[in-house]
Design a protein around this motif. Sequence first.
Motif, short mmCIF file in Angstrom:
data_model
loop_
_atom_site.label_atom_id
_atom_site.label_comp_id
_atom_site.label_asym_id
_atom_site.label_seq_id
_atom_site.Cartn_x
_atom_site.Cartn_y
_atom_site.Cartn_z
N THR A 14 14.10 12.18 -0.38
CA THR A 14 15.01 12.98 -1.20
C THR A 14 14.30 14.24 -1.67
O THR A 14 13.75 14.31 -2.79
CB THR A 14 15.50 12.17 -2.43
OG1 THR A 14 15.92 10.87 -2.00
CG2 THR A 14 16.64 12.88 -3.14
N PRO A 15 14.29 15.30 -0.86
CA PRO A 15 13.59 16.54 -1.25
C PRO A 15 14.10 17.15 -2.55
O PRO A 15 13.33 17.82 -3.25
CB PRO A 15 13.86 17.48 -0.07
CG PRO A 15 14.16 16.57 1.09
CD PRO A 15 14.87 15.39 0.49
N MET A 209 5.78 8.02 -3.61
CA MET A 209 6.56 6.99 -4.29
C MET A 209 7.88 6.73 -3.57
O MET A 209 8.30 5.57 -3.44
CB MET A 209 6.78 7.38 -5.75
CG MET A 209 5.51 7.34 -6.57
SD MET A 209 5.73 7.68 -8.34
CE MET A 209 6.04 9.45 -8.31
N GLN A 210 8.52 7.78 -3.10
CA GLN A 210 9.75 7.58 -2.32
C GLN A 210 9.47 6.73 -1.08
O GLN A 210 10.30 5.90 -0.67
CB GLN A 210 10.33 8.93 -1.91
CG GLN A 210 10.93 9.73 -3.06
CD GLN A 210 11.48 11.07 -2.61
OE1 GLN A 210 11.38 11.45 -1.44
NE2 GLN A 210 12.08 11.81 -3.55
N ALA A 211 8.29 6.90 -0.49
CA ALA A 211 7.94 6.16 0.73
C ALA A 211 7.47 4.74 0.44
O ALA A 211 7.20 3.99 1.38
CB ALA A 211 6.84 6.91 1.48
N GLY A 212 7.36 4.37 -0.84
CA GLY A 212 7.08 2.98 -1.18
C GLY A 212 5.69 2.66 -1.67
O GLY A 212 5.32 1.49 -1.74
N ASP A 241 9.07 10.64 -13.96
CA ASP A 241 10.36 11.13 -13.44
C ASP A 241 10.93 10.16 -12.42
O ASP A 241 12.14 9.87 -12.41
CB ASP A 241 10.18 12.51 -12.80
CG ASP A 241 9.88 13.60 -13.82
OD1 ASP A 241 10.06 13.35 -15.03
OD2 ASP A 241 9.43 14.69 -13.40
N PHE A 242 10.07 9.65 -11.54
CA PHE A 242 10.52 8.71 -10.51
C PHE A 242 11.06 7.44 -11.15
O PHE A 242 12.11 6.92 -10.75
CB PHE A 242 9.38 8.39 -9.55
CG PHE A 242 9.76 7.47 -8.43
CD1 PHE A 242 10.35 7.97 -7.28
CD2 PHE A 242 9.55 6.10 -8.52
CE1 PHE A 242 10.71 7.13 -6.23
CE2 PHE A 242 9.91 5.25 -7.49
CZ PHE A 242 10.49 5.76 -6.34
N GLN A 243 10.35 6.93 -12.14
CA GLN A 243 10.79 5.70 -12.80
C GLN A 243 12.11 5.92 -13.53
O GLN A 243 12.98 5.05 -13.53
CB GLN A 243 9.72 5.23 -13.79
CG GLN A 243 10.07 3.91 -14.47
CD GLN A 243 8.91 3.36 -15.30
OE1 GLN A 243 7.77 3.44 -14.89
NE2 GLN A 243 9.23 2.82 -16.47
N ALA A 244 12.28 7.10 -14.14
CA ALA A 244 13.53 7.39 -14.84
C ALA A 244 14.71 7.44 -13.87
O ALA A 244 15.82 7.01 -14.20
CB ALA A 244 13.41 8.71 -15.59
N ARG A 245 14.47 7.95 -12.65
CA ARG A 245 15.55 8.07 -11.67
C ARG A 245 15.88 6.74 -10.99
O ARG A 245 17.03 6.47 -10.68
CB ARG A 245 15.16 9.08 -10.58
CG ARG A 245 15.13 10.52 -11.04
CD ARG A 245 14.99 11.46 -9.84
NE ARG A 245 14.88 12.83 -10.27
CZ ARG A 245 13.74 13.54 -10.27
NH1 ARG A 245 12.63 12.98 -9.84
NH2 ARG A 245 13.73 14.78 -10.67
N THR A 246 14.86 5.92 -10.75
CA THR A 246 15.06 4.73 -9.90
C THR A 246 14.91 3.41 -10.63
O THR A 246 15.33 2.37 -10.11
CB THR A 246 14.04 4.75 -8.75
OG1 THR A 246 12.72 4.54 -9.29
CG2 THR A 246 14.08 6.07 -8.00
#
Length: 317
Positions: A14-15, A209-212, A241-246
């Motif tokens: 997700t760019p 993080m998007q890649a796991g 930010d990643f944790q807030a989104r996912t």
Amino acid sequence: MIPDFPRMTGTPFTPADFDAVRVNRTAAERRAASLTARRSVKKEWQAAWLLRAVTCIDLTTLAGDDTPGRVARLCAKARAPLRPDLLDALGLEPMTVGAVCVYPTMVPHAVRALEGSGVPVASVATGFPAGLTPLPLRLEEIRYAVGEGAAEIDIVITREHVLTGRWSALYDEIAAMRAVCGAAHMKAILATGDLKTLSNVYRASMVAMQAGADFIKTSTGKENVNATLPVSLTMLRALRDFQARTGQKVGFKPAGGLKTAKDALAWLILMKEELGTRHMMPDLFRIGASSLLGDIERQIEHHVTGRYSAANRHALA
């Protein structure tokens, strides 16, 4: 420590989550400098924080002259990182470090030496430290380390993908590595000293993080510049930010250049300020170090006795 949250699964590439981000280096450096200037931990609280740091250390040997004997000595220290008299004086039960980190060929020796201790073996892989071997060979190295008993794999990314903005290629590479890791947790080393800008550090963190990636890690310890507080702050903001989104929890590991108890306290303060107490636990925070433990043990002895001892009383192994 058994995590009380589901393992990372990552997300589709997700760019939009990172394309527009620009990190202000001056502001990041000012914020990082203020952390230790405005916060201090003293006396028994400092001792408690340093004991927490011990449990978060990935005790590491990554030298060209590593031998089974050296690894066995390191594992003995991992099983008992503090002298028994210090634990007795503090009224504490025996403790261990977070993990032992070695090269793939040293994994079976570490596994044997740590049997029954509960301390996991981590292994660097994927052409560490440069990461410039062909991808099939890097994936095979992961398979080898996992097959020998490694429970955690520290992979290195291709810096070229970051420096040339090939974010989808970086995502595909890390996702392939995560798939080969299987049940072993994966720490993605970003080699931040090679990435030139803090904006690149943020974007690489988000892609990993998007890649796991289960953890994002600053450095190999082999770059000219390794873990710094501004870089770590940037990575933690991406993680937040990643944790807030996912809703997915990701760990963080600074490595390279952390040598003193003061360094350990600085990074613990950073974790506390940015992410809270839960992220100061070893399932979400690790410190990659080889000599740090000796200085922490020396500080703990000072807390117990009121005297500073010679460093050679606290040898690593």
